[in-house]
Design a protein around this motif. Structure first.
Motif, PDB file in Angstrom:
ATOM      1  N   GLU A 111     -30.217 -44.832 118.048  1.00  0.00           N
ATOM      2  CA  GLU A 111     -30.658 -44.851 119.445  1.00  0.00           C
ATOM      3  C   GLU A 111     -29.526 -45.301 120.364  1.00  0.00           C
ATOM      4  O   GLU A 111     -29.008 -46.381 120.172  1.00  0.00           O
ATOM      5  CB  GLU A 111     -31.847 -45.802 119.648  1.00  0.00           C
ATOM      6  CG  GLU A 111     -32.447 -45.647 121.041  1.00  0.00           C
ATOM      7  CD  GLU A 111     -33.708 -46.486 121.275  1.00  0.00           C
ATOM      8  OE1 GLU A 111     -34.570 -46.040 122.008  1.00  0.00           O
ATOM      9  OE2 GLU A 111     -33.809 -47.581 120.717  1.00  0.00           O
ATOM     10  N   TYR A 159     -29.397 -55.475 116.544  1.00  0.00           N
ATOM     11  CA  TYR A 159     -30.735 -55.375 117.131  1.00  0.00           C
ATOM     12  C   TYR A 159     -31.674 -54.749 116.117  1.00  0.00           C
ATOM     13  O   TYR A 159     -31.232 -54.139 115.136  1.00  0.00           O
ATOM     14  CB  TYR A 159     -30.700 -54.500 118.394  1.00  0.00           C
ATOM     15  CG  TYR A 159     -29.974 -53.200 118.145  1.00  0.00           C
ATOM     16  CD1 TYR A 159     -30.641 -52.109 117.604  1.00  0.00           C
ATOM     17  CD2 TYR A 159     -28.606 -53.081 118.389  1.00  0.00           C
ATOM     18  CE1 TYR A 159     -29.972 -50.929 117.322  1.00  0.00           C
ATOM     19  CE2 TYR A 159     -27.914 -51.904 118.112  1.00  0.00           C
ATOM     20  CZ  TYR A 159     -28.609 -50.839 117.583  1.00  0.00           C
ATOM     21  OH  TYR A 159     -27.953 -49.680 117.287  1.00  0.00           O
ATOM     22  N   HIS A 214     -44.043 -49.538 118.456  1.00  0.00           N
ATOM     23  CA  HIS A 214     -43.227 -48.357 118.778  1.00  0.00           C
ATOM     24  C   HIS A 214     -43.644 -47.122 117.973  1.00  0.00           C
ATOM     25  O   HIS A 214     -43.362 -45.998 118.378  1.00  0.00           O
ATOM     26  CB  HIS A 214     -41.755 -48.616 118.476  1.00  0.00           C
ATOM     27  CG  HIS A 214     -40.963 -49.189 119.620  1.00  0.00           C
ATOM     28  ND1 HIS A 214     -40.948 -48.628 120.868  1.00  0.00           N
ATOM     29  CD2 HIS A 214     -40.127 -50.263 119.679  1.00  0.00           C
ATOM     30  CE1 HIS A 214     -40.127 -49.334 121.648  1.00  0.00           C
ATOM     31  NE2 HIS A 214     -39.617 -50.337 120.958  1.00  0.00           N
ATOM     32  N   TRP A 274     -34.115 -39.695 128.337  1.00  0.00           N
ATOM     33  CA  TRP A 274     -33.783 -41.119 128.186  1.00  0.00           C
ATOM     34  C   TRP A 274     -34.117 -41.916 129.439  1.00  0.00           C
ATOM     35  O   TRP A 274     -34.028 -43.137 129.435  1.00  0.00           O
ATOM     36  CB  TRP A 274     -32.324 -41.297 127.768  1.00  0.00           C
ATOM     37  CG  TRP A 274     -32.129 -40.902 126.339  1.00  0.00           C
ATOM     38  CD1 TRP A 274     -31.459 -39.817 125.871  1.00  0.00           C
ATOM     39  CD2 TRP A 274     -32.661 -41.576 125.184  1.00  0.00           C
ATOM     40  NE1 TRP A 274     -31.541 -39.775 124.497  1.00  0.00           N
ATOM     41  CE2 TRP A 274     -32.266 -40.840 124.056  1.00  0.00           C
ATOM     42  CE3 TRP A 274     -33.436 -42.733 125.002  1.00  0.00           C
ATOM     43  CZ2 TRP A 274     -32.616 -41.224 122.754  1.00  0.00           C
ATOM     44  CZ3 TRP A 274     -33.782 -43.113 123.712  1.00  0.00           C
ATOM     45  CH2 TRP A 274     -33.371 -42.357 122.613  1.00  0.00           C
ATOM     46  N   MET A 321     -37.482 -44.136 128.982  1.00  0.00           N
ATOM     47  CA  MET A 321     -37.421 -45.240 128.015  1.00  0.00           C
ATOM     48  C   MET A 321     -38.436 -46.354 128.251  1.00  0.00           C
ATOM     49  O   MET A 321     -38.906 -46.992 127.319  1.00  0.00           O
ATOM     50  CB  MET A 321     -36.032 -45.894 128.103  1.00  0.00           C
ATOM     51  CG  MET A 321     -35.066 -45.451 127.090  1.00  0.00           C
ATOM     52  SD  MET A 321     -35.629 -45.762 125.455  1.00  0.00           S
ATOM     53  CE  MET A 321     -35.231 -47.484 125.315  1.00  0.00           C
ATOM     54  N   GLU A 344     -40.449 -49.071 125.769  1.00  0.00           N
ATOM     55  CA  GLU A 344     -40.223 -50.520 125.724  1.00  0.00           C
ATOM     56  C   GLU A 344     -41.286 -51.299 126.494  1.00  0.00           C
ATOM     57  O   GLU A 344     -41.624 -52.420 126.131  1.00  0.00           O
ATOM     58  CB  GLU A 344     -38.814 -50.850 126.233  1.00  0.00           C
ATOM     59  CG  GLU A 344     -37.694 -50.164 125.450  1.00  0.00           C
ATOM     60  CD  GLU A 344     -37.747 -50.405 123.949  1.00  0.00           C
ATOM     61  OE1 GLU A 344     -38.445 -51.343 123.511  1.00  0.00           O
ATOM     62  OE2 GLU A 344     -37.099 -49.641 123.200  1.00  0.00           O
ATOM     63  N   SER A 385     -31.507 -49.971 127.963  1.00  0.00           N
ATOM     64  CA  SER A 385     -32.127 -50.962 127.076  1.00  0.00           C
ATOM     65  C   SER A 385     -32.025 -52.379 127.632  1.00  0.00           C
ATOM     66  O   SER A 385     -32.028 -53.341 126.881  1.00  0.00           O
ATOM     67  CB  SER A 385     -31.519 -50.887 125.680  1.00  0.00           C
ATOM     68  OG  SER A 385     -30.124 -51.059 125.751  1.00  0.00           O
ATOM     69  N   SER A 386     -31.931 -52.512 128.966  1.00  0.00           N
ATOM     70  CA  SER A 386     -31.874 -53.886 129.488  1.00  0.00           C
ATOM     71  C   SER A 386     -33.218 -54.373 130.032  1.00  0.00           C
ATOM     72  O   SER A 386     -34.199 -53.629 130.092  1.00  0.00           O
ATOM     73  CB  SER A 386     -30.737 -54.074 130.501  1.00  0.00           C
ATOM     74  OG  SER A 386     -30.504 -52.943 131.250  1.00  0.00           O
ATOM     75  N   TYR A 394     -37.909 -53.370 129.607  1.00  0.00           N
ATOM     76  CA  TYR A 394     -38.856 -54.084 128.738  1.00  0.00           C
ATOM     77  C   TYR A 394     -39.851 -54.903 129.574  1.00  0.00           C
ATOM     78  O   TYR A 394     -41.057 -54.643 129.574  1.00  0.00           O
ATOM     79  CB  TYR A 394     -38.105 -55.033 127.799  1.00  0.00           C
ATOM     80  CG  TYR A 394     -37.286 -54.342 126.736  1.00  0.00           C
ATOM     81  CD1 TYR A 394     -36.112 -53.656 127.046  1.00  0.00           C
ATOM     82  CD2 TYR A 394     -37.684 -54.390 125.411  1.00  0.00           C
ATOM     83  CE1 TYR A 394     -35.356 -53.031 126.070  1.00  0.00           C
ATOM     84  CE2 TYR A 394     -36.922 -53.765 124.418  1.00  0.00           C
ATOM     85  CZ  TYR A 394     -35.775 -53.095 124.755  1.00  0.00           C
ATOM     86  OH  TYR A 394     -35.032 -52.470 123.778  1.00  0.00           O
TER      87      TYR A 394
END
Ligand code: TRP
Ligand code: ZN
Length: 462
Positions: free
Chosen positions: A163, A296, A321, A333, A336, A340, A388-389, A393
């Motif tokens: 990923e 991770y 997930h 993408w 995302m 998350e 992914s920051s 999430y």
């Protein structure tokens, strides 16, 4: 409309003549090359146009001492246009030979684009068979956010993580979440080591000093969720109450620390089934490596990977997930946060359901007060380094909580289960999601989306 009709209707005679000429010199065919990417907003070159993969048969042979991999990728795909050539995404290594429909294909490479030009054109709608033989040392890829993926050599073997882009380091393919396919992954390693992958083990066979493991994933899988883990694992099998097989593979040095939490997988899968609907795959499990082997955890399909013994929240997150990301996969993408946000919200829900004093309201408040969650809106990460920051999430989970508050618990769970069922084994975008929630709830939630999903600024109050 075919090309000739188009030409006859619109082109002047000279252009027709030119077209006839170029077509004749290339063998009287009308195909065009497939696009080199699917225009992902962050990774425009990922994926390829002109075909849709149905199945990958990957046969790999790995030597941990030298770090060398020999591979054969057999790709069954359907053409979605007349094709004179098409691309696969492939990073590094060496292409030794390529065949399409049994005939040698011309190979050229530029960056991470591998172009195959078959001996004969492929027709729109045709199912075709490609075989690529390759070898070399698969690369570790460093992402825009400095994390490492692709092929990660470990103390006793290797680990493949994909990923968002890394699968192209160990097999050529259509490397975008949009093109999901079934997989057979067969890996040969030195006797004494194990090779673990997605899905179920179909055979294990030792010949001389090499052992071959064959894994099958029958349900569609996005390339970023494919994994191979090679090493000295302790493997254990169990079943959930409803009979789903659970397989864990754990590095011996972390086996003791992870035994207790991994024993909860069946219970977590059943909890997920009650909340989100039927578990989407034929098996569940986990791969636990040493702490330093990866930076991770990752939700690799059926067997999420953990660097060291996971805590319970992380285990719940990666198992959630399987519904959110693995079965219902982002369209691009940019979507995302659907992965998350839901996986993070599952952690909040688990805490609320399982623990005295656990409450999603409390988790929401904590996330609201965390400055990191307000760097950008979850549905619009500014760059590839941000997918992914924290906001993807934390603020993603806040969006889910706000929906629940707006529609009430009964409607909320109907919506969640309906969403997962509607897009089971498929792809979905943020627009699909907001439209679905509004339709199912019968509510105009424009204000909610504007503030929580797309708004740049933190609202004055939670
Ligand atoms: N998806 C992983 C998780 O939350 C985290 C992750 C690892 C990730 N690498 C990434 C997310 C690259 C986005 C992009 O469990
Ligand atoms: Zn996650």
């Amino acid at each position: 409309m075919d090309q000739w009709t188009l030409v006859r209707r619109t082109a002047p005679a000279a252009a027709v003549a030119l077209l006839l000429l170029t077509s004749c010199t290339s063998g009287g065919v009308s195909g065009e090359p497939g696009a080199s990417g699917v225009r992902d907003p962050y990774f425009p070159k990922l994926g390829n146009g002109g075909y849709d993969v149905e199945h990958y048969g990957l046969t790999l042979d790995y030597d941990p001492k030298s770090g060398r991999l020999r591979g054969t990728a057999e790709i069954t795909a359907r053409a979605t246009q007349d094709l004179s050539a098409f691309n696969l995404d492939f990073h590094g290594m060496r292409v030794d030979a390529a065949r399409v429909e049994g005939e040698k294909a011309a190979v050229s490479r530029a960056g991470d684009e591998l172009t195959l030009r078959p001996a004969a054109d492929l027709n729109d709608g045709e199912t075709f068979h490609t075989v690529v033989r390759y070898s070399g040392e698969p690369a570790t890829i460093t992402d825009d956010d400095e994390s490492e993926e692709g092929w990660l050599p470990t103390e006793d073997g290797a680990l493949a993580l994909g990923e968002p882009t890394g699968s192209m380091a160990w097999f050529p393919g259509n490397n975008h979440p949009r093109d999901k396919a079934s997989y057979d992954i067969t890996v040969t390693v030195p006797k004494g080591l194990k090779a673990v992958s997605n899905g179920e083990l179909k055979s294990e066979r030792t010949r001389g000093d090499r052992t071959t493991f064959h894994w099958n994933s029958a349900e569609p899988m996005a390339s970023y969720l494919a994994t191979v883990a090679i090493g000295k694992y302790r493997t254990k099998t169990a079943r959930t109450k409803s009979g789903l097989p659970v397989l864990t593979a754990v590095d011996p040095t972390v086996a003791k620390d992870s035994a207790k939490v991994l024993a909860r997988i069946p219970e977590i899968v059943e909890w997920g089934t009650e909340n989100f609907g039927p578990y989407p795959f034929s098996s569940a499990g986990a791969i636990v490596e040493r702490e330093d082997d990866a930076g991770y955890a990752l939700e690799t399909q059926t067997k999420p990977v953990f660097p060291g013994a996971p805590d319970e929240g992380t285990l719940v997150h990666e198992l959630a997930h399987q519904w959110f990301g693995d079965s219902v996969t982002p369209r691009t993408w940019k979507d995302m946060w659907l992965n998350e946000g839901f996986a993070s919200y599952a952690e909040w829900l688990w805490e609320e359901d399982m623990y005295e004093g656990g409450s999603t309201d409390e988790s929401f408040k904590k996330a609201f007060d965390d400055k990191a969650n307000w760097a950008f809106p979850p549905a619009d990460p500014p760059t590839a380094a941000d997918i992914s920051s924290a906001p993807v999430y934390g603020r993603g989970a806040m969006v889910i909580h706000k929906i629940r508050a707006a529609v009430g618990d009964d409607a909320f769970y109907d919506i969640v289960r309906g969403w997962v069922a509607t897009h089971r084994h498929g792809n979905a975008s943020t627009d699909d999601f907001t439209a679905y929630v509004e339709k199912k709830s019968g509510k105009d939630l424009t204000g909610l989306w504007d503030t929580w999903l797309y708004g740049q600024d933190k609202p004055a109050s939670p």
